[in-house]
Design a protein around this motif. Structure first.
Motif, PDB file in Angstrom:
ATOM      1  N   CYS A   1       0.855  -1.193   0.000  1.00  0.00           N
ATOM      2  CA  CYS A   1       0.000   0.000   0.000  1.00  0.00           C
ATOM      3  C   CYS A   1       0.885   1.235   0.000  1.00  0.00           C
ATOM      4  O   CYS A   1       1.706   1.406   0.886  1.00  0.00           O
TER       5      CYS A   1
ATOM      6  N   GLU B   1      -2.929   3.396  -2.873  1.00  0.00           N
ATOM      7  CA  GLU B   1      -2.826   2.518  -4.032  1.00  0.00           C
ATOM      8  C   GLU B   1      -2.378   1.141  -3.554  1.00  0.00           C
ATOM      9  O   GLU B   1      -1.428   1.025  -2.780  1.00  0.00           O
TER      10      GLU B   1
ATOM     11  N   GLU C   1      -7.158   7.512   1.118  1.00  0.00           N
ATOM     12  CA  GLU C   1      -6.997   6.739  -0.112  1.00  0.00           C
ATOM     13  C   GLU C   1      -5.549   6.282  -0.230  1.00  0.00           C
ATOM     14  O   GLU C   1      -4.640   6.918   0.294  1.00  0.00           O
TER      15      GLU C   1
ATOM     16  N   LYS D   1      -1.793  -0.898  -8.677  1.00  0.00           N
ATOM     17  CA  LYS D   1      -2.807  -0.802  -9.722  1.00  0.00           C
ATOM     18  C   LYS D   1      -4.235  -0.569  -9.231  1.00  0.00           C
ATOM     19  O   LYS D   1      -5.106  -0.266 -10.031  1.00  0.00           O
TER      20      LYS D   1
ATOM     21  N   CYS E   1     -10.872   0.125 -10.049  1.00  0.00           N
ATOM     22  CA  CYS E   1      -9.806  -0.107 -11.015  1.00  0.00           C
ATOM     23  C   CYS E   1     -10.370  -0.091 -12.424  1.00  0.00           C
ATOM     24  O   CYS E   1     -11.549  -0.326 -12.629  1.00  0.00           O
TER      25      CYS E   1
ATOM     26  N   LEU F   1      -6.791   1.671  -6.901  1.00  0.00           N
ATOM     27  CA  LEU F   1      -7.007   2.846  -6.072  1.00  0.00           C
ATOM     28  C   LEU F   1      -8.026   2.462  -5.007  1.00  0.00           C
ATOM     29  O   LEU F   1      -9.137   2.041  -5.325  1.00  0.00           O
ATOM     30  N   CYS F   2      -7.645   2.583  -3.743  1.00  0.00           N
ATOM     31  CA  CYS F   2      -8.483   2.129  -2.635  1.00  0.00           C
ATOM     32  C   CYS F   2      -8.844   3.280  -1.710  1.00  0.00           C
ATOM     33  O   CYS F   2      -8.077   4.239  -1.565  1.00  0.00           O
TER      34      CYS F   2
END
Length: 85
Positions: free
Chosen positions: A7, A27, A25, A31, A83, A33-34
């Motif tokens: 992360c 990554e 937020e 790949k 994503c 995006l959380c």
């Protein structure tokens, strides 16, 4: 050998008026995006504001990708990843 971070790029939303640790937020695996929020049962005004803001953000990004939702056991929060297909 150095391990690659899973992360990266943690961003909070304090500049948008959301208190730290309510919405952030990051990554995942380079790949995905959380977004992470407090558990949905949290009753504070700050938690409710963070949920509203996240829904706004997702409404703007969902048509472009797909949504993946996950709950981390024991973490006390929820994670949502968006994503590209």
């Amino acid at each position: 050998m150095r391990k690659k971070k899973v992360c990266v790029g943690r961003r909070d939303w304090e500049e948008a008026g959301i208190p730290n640790m309510q919405l952030w937020e990051f990554e995942l695996l380079g790949k995905f995006l959380c977004y992470r929020i407090q558990h949905p049962s949290a009753q504070s005004k700050a938690s409710a504001a963070a949920r509203r803001r996240l829904v706004e953000v997702l409404a703007q990004t969902l048509p472009q990708g797909r949504l993946v939702s996950a709950s981390a056991a024991g973490a006390g929060g929820s994670a949502i990843a968006s994503c590209e297909p």
